[in-house]
Design a protein around this motif. Structure first.
Motif, PDB file in Angstrom:
ATOM      1  N   LEU A   1       0.848  -1.187   0.000  1.00  0.00           N
ATOM      2  CA  LEU A   1       0.000   0.000   0.000  1.00  0.00           C
ATOM      3  C   LEU A   1       0.887   1.241   0.000  1.00  0.00           C
ATOM      4  O   LEU A   1       1.775   1.369   0.838  1.00  0.00           O
ATOM      5  CB  LEU A   1      -0.889   0.007   1.255  1.00  0.00           C
ATOM      6  N   ALA A   2       0.660   2.115  -0.975  1.00  0.00           N
ATOM      7  CA  ALA A   2       1.392   3.377  -0.985  1.00  0.00           C
ATOM      8  C   ALA A   2       0.529   4.446  -0.343  1.00  0.00           C
ATOM      9  O   ALA A   2      -0.652   4.562  -0.647  1.00  0.00           O
ATOM     10  CB  ALA A   2       1.745   3.773  -2.413  1.00  0.00           C
ATOM     11  N   VAL A   3       1.128   5.214   0.558  1.00  0.00           N
ATOM     12  CA  VAL A   3       0.449   6.364   1.140  1.00  0.00           C
ATOM     13  C   VAL A   3       1.102   7.598   0.548  1.00  0.00           C
ATOM     14  O   VAL A   3       2.297   7.813   0.722  1.00  0.00           O
ATOM     15  CB  VAL A   3       0.585   6.375   2.682  1.00  0.00           C
ATOM     16  N   VAL A   4       0.311   8.360  -0.220  1.00  0.00           N
ATOM     17  CA  VAL A   4       0.893   9.518  -0.902  1.00  0.00           C
ATOM     18  C   VAL A   4       0.229  10.810  -0.440  1.00  0.00           C
ATOM     19  O   VAL A   4      -0.881  10.814   0.101  1.00  0.00           O
ATOM     20  CB  VAL A   4       0.792   9.396  -2.447  1.00  0.00           C
ATOM     21  N   GLY A   5       0.913  11.887  -0.696  1.00  0.00           N
ATOM     22  CA  GLY A   5       0.434  13.202  -0.291  1.00  0.00           C
ATOM     23  C   GLY A   5       1.639  14.116  -0.177  1.00  0.00           C
ATOM     24  O   GLY A   5       2.777  13.649  -0.180  1.00  0.00           O
TER      25      GLY A   5
ATOM     26  N   ARG B   1      -9.002  -5.769  -3.804  1.00  0.00           N
ATOM     27  CA  ARG B   1      -8.441  -7.124  -3.816  1.00  0.00           C
ATOM     28  C   ARG B   1      -9.210  -8.060  -4.731  1.00  0.00           C
ATOM     29  O   ARG B   1      -8.643  -8.927  -5.390  1.00  0.00           O
ATOM     30  CB  ARG B   1      -8.414  -7.696  -2.396  1.00  0.00           C
ATOM     31  N   GLU B   2     -10.534  -7.889  -4.773  1.00  0.00           N
ATOM     32  CA  GLU B   2     -11.340  -8.739  -5.660  1.00  0.00           C
ATOM     33  C   GLU B   2     -11.026  -8.433  -7.114  1.00  0.00           C
ATOM     34  O   GLU B   2     -10.962  -9.328  -7.957  1.00  0.00           O
ATOM     35  CB  GLU B   2     -12.829  -8.514  -5.405  1.00  0.00           C
ATOM     36  N   LEU B   3     -10.858  -7.143  -7.393  1.00  0.00           N
ATOM     37  CA  LEU B   3     -10.557  -6.757  -8.771  1.00  0.00           C
ATOM     38  C   LEU B   3      -9.193  -7.298  -9.202  1.00  0.00           C
ATOM     39  O   LEU B   3      -9.038  -7.805 -10.323  1.00  0.00           O
ATOM     40  CB  LEU B   3     -10.602  -5.234  -8.896  1.00  0.00           C
ATOM     41  N   LEU B   4      -8.215  -7.234  -8.295  1.00  0.00           N
ATOM     42  CA  LEU B   4      -6.894  -7.787  -8.627  1.00  0.00           C
ATOM     43  C   LEU B   4      -7.002  -9.280  -8.911  1.00  0.00           C
ATOM     44  O   LEU B   4      -6.396  -9.792  -9.851  1.00  0.00           O
ATOM     45  CB  LEU B   4      -5.911  -7.550  -7.471  1.00  0.00           C
TER      46      LEU B   4
ATOM     47  N   LEU C   1       5.080   1.876  -9.442  1.00  0.00           N
ATOM     48  CA  LEU C   1       5.876   0.676  -9.652  1.00  0.00           C
ATOM     49  C   LEU C   1       5.793  -0.310  -8.492  1.00  0.00           C
ATOM     50  O   LEU C   1       5.901  -1.505  -8.687  1.00  0.00           O
ATOM     51  CB  LEU C   1       7.346   1.050  -9.898  1.00  0.00           C
ATOM     52  N   LEU C   2       5.614   0.200  -7.287  1.00  0.00           N
ATOM     53  CA  LEU C   2       5.705  -0.682  -6.125  1.00  0.00           C
ATOM     54  C   LEU C   2       4.365  -1.169  -5.593  1.00  0.00           C
ATOM     55  O   LEU C   2       4.263  -2.285  -5.119  1.00  0.00           O
ATOM     56  CB  LEU C   2       6.402   0.050  -4.965  1.00  0.00           C
ATOM     57  N   ALA C   3       3.351  -0.315  -5.668  1.00  0.00           N
ATOM     58  CA  ALA C   3       2.178  -0.562  -4.827  1.00  0.00           C
ATOM     59  C   ALA C   3       1.020  -1.196  -5.588  1.00  0.00           C
ATOM     60  O   ALA C   3       0.777  -0.886  -6.748  1.00  0.00           O
ATOM     61  CB  ALA C   3       1.718   0.748  -4.195  1.00  0.00           C
ATOM     62  N   HIS C   4       0.303  -2.079  -4.922  1.00  0.00           N
ATOM     63  CA  HIS C   4      -0.961  -2.581  -5.463  1.00  0.00           C
ATOM     64  C   HIS C   4      -2.058  -1.547  -5.270  1.00  0.00           C
ATOM     65  O   HIS C   4      -2.883  -1.331  -6.140  1.00  0.00           O
ATOM     66  CB  HIS C   4      -1.385  -3.868  -4.741  1.00  0.00           C
TER      67      HIS C   4
END
Lengths: 258, 230
Positions: A35-39, B82-85, A217-220
């Motif tokens: 998980l990426a946290v951006v801001g 997650r379901e979509l992935l 590139l890294l995060a789902h």
């Protein structure tokens, strides 16, 4: 990926004096998920990371971690000793400045071996072999095991910090701007390395970054913070290619290559 | 095979541009389309009629405002991340117009990545994934000397073939193709046309954008005009 999350946070809030640093932040993270946290600076990303990792107590809300043997545990209610044990075993924390996560006065090998020794490992040969293995995992020459991190470049120090964290095979790694202090060419290599490691080791990770390219590139998944509040969440490609919130649109529009 | 592999009903997608004073671009209005296994539907319509937008909605990259998109009976619209992935992994292949790859990763691993993600630390599975990727790259005439090179420096046509190989290495039941042959020469175009035909006959449900009329006529079993909605 398993069927239950390994980290969950609900209703996190934090104030610094009059300033609201975090409000109503909730999240879940599964094994193998990044998980990426951006801001922008001041959006509360680092405060969130510190609260999730048990380094800062929130004013409200809970953070729970699913431990290997004892099920869900409240990160902020557990004893200091229990949390320190987690920090040395199942968790990793990668600081933006490697100097903050390394011991600069001891050798690379000792930096990697420290967590193992803290867990009671005493056989020098085994610890050294582990250190060499993890140095190779971060694409460093085992011949540099006895050198001091003071002799290393910024990129090498960052890789050493990662190796130091991974030696105990953590299930969850917190990363605070892991690439932002580095040259662009070194960044690309580090992002690629991290990407390979989280996939191969099925790590769950929370990556705080202001760099949308790194997030891509890294995060789902991504979470966008503004003034301490979550303004948008979704899969990385959803947030970057179809941003809904005005603030996310502005972030994406002003990035070089998100 | 009565249930369509892909069923789109009443799909609407608009974009609100906050930097432009909140102007709303309504790109897709009430699109309804069914695609069955073994069909290849070519999307038609002027530039800007929403062809790519439709593909991105099906893949879940664009979040639809209204309507339903069911892939093998599973809803895409509003699906949790997650379901979509999982749905993408199991059921959706997508060949985008441009390759987006990690800077330092060699072409072979870019292609094998969907398989590599599942290899864990098994060296054998990794070697098998790379072998399969290599076979597909050979068929697409990407020379072996390029396999260990990151595709960022490749020509447009080479990148596109890497992109195609990556999406087709593990055939999915529903396949989305956004201009898969745009940058290819005649030989490679023919190879890709043959590949698409094989996948379709093997039971894939395919939706694609093919500006090249020869390619469209060779692969499509039917045309869907987005402006007329049929």
């Amino acid at each position: 990926m398993s069927e239950a999350p390994i980290l969950r946070a609900a209703g996190l809030a934090k104030r610094f004096g009059a300033r609201l640093a975090l409000a109503e932040v909730s999240l879940e993270l599964w094994e193998g998920e990044v998980l990426a946290v951006v801001g922008e600076s001041g959006s509360g990303k680092s405060t969130l990371l510190a609260c999730l990792a048990g380094r800062m107590a929130p004013d409200a809300g809970t953070v729970e971690f699913r431990t290997r043997h004892e099920g869900w545990r409240d990160v902020h209610a557990m004893s200091e000793a229990a949390r320190r044990l987690l920090e040395r075993t199942d968790w990793g924390f990668v600081h933006q400045r490697p100097e903050d996560g390394l011991r600069m006065t001891v050798s690379a090998g000792a930096n990697i071996g420290e967590r193992l020794m803290a867990l009671g490992a005493r056989r020098y040969g085994w610890i050294r072999a582990q250190a060499a293995h993890w140095l190779a995992q971060v694409e460093m020459d085992a011949a540099r095991l006895d050198e001091s991190p003071l002799a290393f470049s910024g990129g090498m120090r960052q890789r050493l910090q990662i190796a130091r964290n991974l030696v105990t095979r953590p299930r969850l790694v917190f990363m605070d701007e892991p690439t932002s202090g580095l040259d662009v060419s070194v960044q690309a290599r580090l992002v690629d390395l991290l990407r390979g490691l989280v996939r191969r080791l099925s790590l769950a990770a929370i990556v705080v970054t202001h760099d949308l390219g790194v997030a891509r590139l890294l995060a789902h998944r991504m979470m966008v913070l503004k003034d301490g509040r979550v303004v948008e969440t979704g899969l990385t490609d959803q947030v970057l290619d179809d941003p809904h919130h005005p603030y996310t649109q502005q972030l994406v529009a002003s990035a070089l290559a998100p | 095979m009565n249930e369509p592999a892909l069923a789109i009903r009443g799909l609407c997608k608009s974009f609100v541009l906050h930097a432009q004073g909140g102007v709303e671009l309504r790109v897709l209005r009430d699109v309804t389309l069914e695609v069955r296994a073994g069909e290849c539907v070519a999307l038609e319509g002027r530039s800007g009629s929403g062809k790519s937008t439709l593909l991105k909605c099906i893949y879940g990259t664009y979040r639809a405002n209204a309507g339903s998109i069911r892939v093998l009976g599973r809803e895409v619209v509003g699906a949790p991340p997650r379901e979509l992935l999982a749905l993408r992994r199991e059921a959706l292949g997508y060949v985008s117009q441009f390759l987006r790859a990690v800077p330092r990763v060699p072409a072979l691993d870019v292609v094998a990545e969907p398989l590599i993600e599942r290899c864990g630390e098994s060296a054998e599975a990794l070697a098998a994934a790379r072998r399969a990727a290599g076979q597909l790259l050979l068929r697409l005439r990407v020379p072996m000397r390029l396999w260990e090179v990151p595709p960022a420096t490749f020509s447009g046509g080479e990148q596109q073939r890497v992109n195609i190989a990556r999406a087709l290495l593990e055939p999915r039941p529903v396949l989305l193709l956004d201009e898969p042959t745009a940058a290819l020469d005649a030989d490679n175009r023919a190879t890709v046309v043959a590949l698409i035909g094989e996948l379709r006959r093997a039971g894939a449900a395919i939706v694609g954008i093919f500006h090249d009329a020869r390619v469209r006529d060779a692969v499509a079993t039917r045309v869907f005009d987005l402006e007329r909605g049929r």
